[in-house]
Motif scaffolding. Structure first.
Motif, PDB file in Angstrom:
ATOM      1  N   CYS A  75      39.374  18.609 -25.360  1.00 15.30           N
ATOM      2  CA  CYS A  75      39.647  18.440 -26.796  1.00 15.30           C
ATOM      3  C   CYS A  75      40.197  17.039 -27.027  1.00 15.30           C
ATOM      4  O   CYS A  75      41.153  16.625 -26.368  1.00 15.30           O
ATOM      5  CB  CYS A  75      40.647  19.492 -27.269  1.00 15.30           C
ATOM      6  N   CYS A  78      44.135  17.320 -28.542  1.00 16.68           N
ATOM      7  CA  CYS A  78      45.290  17.731 -27.734  1.00 16.68           C
ATOM      8  C   CYS A  78      45.068  17.474 -26.243  1.00 16.68           C
ATOM      9  O   CYS A  78      45.964  17.688 -25.432  1.00 16.68           O
ATOM     10  CB  CYS A  78      45.606  19.210 -27.975  1.00 16.68           C
ATOM     11  N   HIS A 137      39.311  21.390 -30.865  1.00 17.51           N
ATOM     12  CA  HIS A 137      39.502  22.814 -31.132  1.00 17.51           C
ATOM     13  C   HIS A 137      39.329  23.067 -32.629  1.00 17.51           C
ATOM     14  O   HIS A 137      39.931  22.372 -33.446  1.00 17.51           O
ATOM     15  CB  HIS A 137      40.922  23.250 -30.756  1.00 17.51           C
ATOM     16  N   CYS A 141      44.437  24.596 -31.927  1.00 17.23           N
ATOM     17  CA  CYS A 141      44.621  23.357 -31.174  1.00 17.23           C
ATOM     18  C   CYS A 141      46.119  23.162 -31.018  1.00 17.23           C
ATOM     19  O   CYS A 141      46.856  23.251 -32.004  1.00 17.23           O
ATOM     20  CB  CYS A 141      44.010  22.178 -31.929  1.00 17.23           C
TER      21      CYS A 141
HETATM   22 ZN   LIG Z   1      42.923  20.779 -29.096  1.00 21.01          ZN
END
Ligand SMILES: [Zn+2]
Length: 163
Positions: A75, A78, A137, A141
């Motif tokens: 991702c 994050c 995400h 997330c």
């Molecule tokens: Zn994420």
């Protein structure tokens, strides 16, 4: 490692053949390089596909390809791992003439008549095109949940970074 899958695409369509199989994503080198693959993967990602020959669709022999897989990526918000769920469907008309006007229609995919078409390469090309350039995400997330569910203003986040 999956062996190359070479088919005669016209014959496959005309004889309405069907082929379904699955293989490890590591067989697709270019794609594998873009993924978050590591030895910790207890279940290495698998690619399922189904190729169906259709003798006549829009008055052309054609192929229907379905590709189904879950691929691990990072991702970009994050930086933790996430799975991209893909269930892709393609229809290709097979043609022996390069240009006949219809191919300007973006809705229709064409494949040139090829008695040695590399199916794995086609699957890999389609997967590479389908992968998001900057995956994040959609929900849950961890970067977002820290901010009480509010969508962070991306420009505000950028500003913060350069302070
Ligand atoms: Zn994420």
């Amino acid at each position: 490692m999956m062996k190359p899958l070479i088919i005669n695409n016209l014959e496959f369509a005309q004889e309405q053949q069907k082929l379904a199989d699955s293989f490890a994503v590591s067989s697709l080198k270019r794609l594998a390089e873009t993924l978050a693959l590591h030895d910790k993967n207890t279940n290495p990602p698998t690619i399922y596909f189904e190729l169906t020959g259709i003798s006549s669709q829009f008055s052309h022999p054609s192929l229907h390809l379905r590709i189904k897989t879950k691929l691990p990526v990072i991702c970009q918000r994050c930086l933790s791992e996430m799975l991209i769920n893909l269930d892709l469907n393609f229809d290709y008309l097979i043609t022996d003439t390069a240009s006949n006007g219809i191919d300007e229609n973006d809705e229709i995919d064409w494949l040139e008549l090829n008695n040695e078409m590399d199916l794995l390469e086609l699957i890999e090309d389609e997967l590479l095109l389908a992968m998001p350039i900057a995956p994040v995400h959609e929900k849950n997330c961890s970067k977002l949940s820290m901010q009480s569910g509010e969508n962070p203003n991306p420009f505000a986040m950028l500003k913060g970074k350069f302070k």
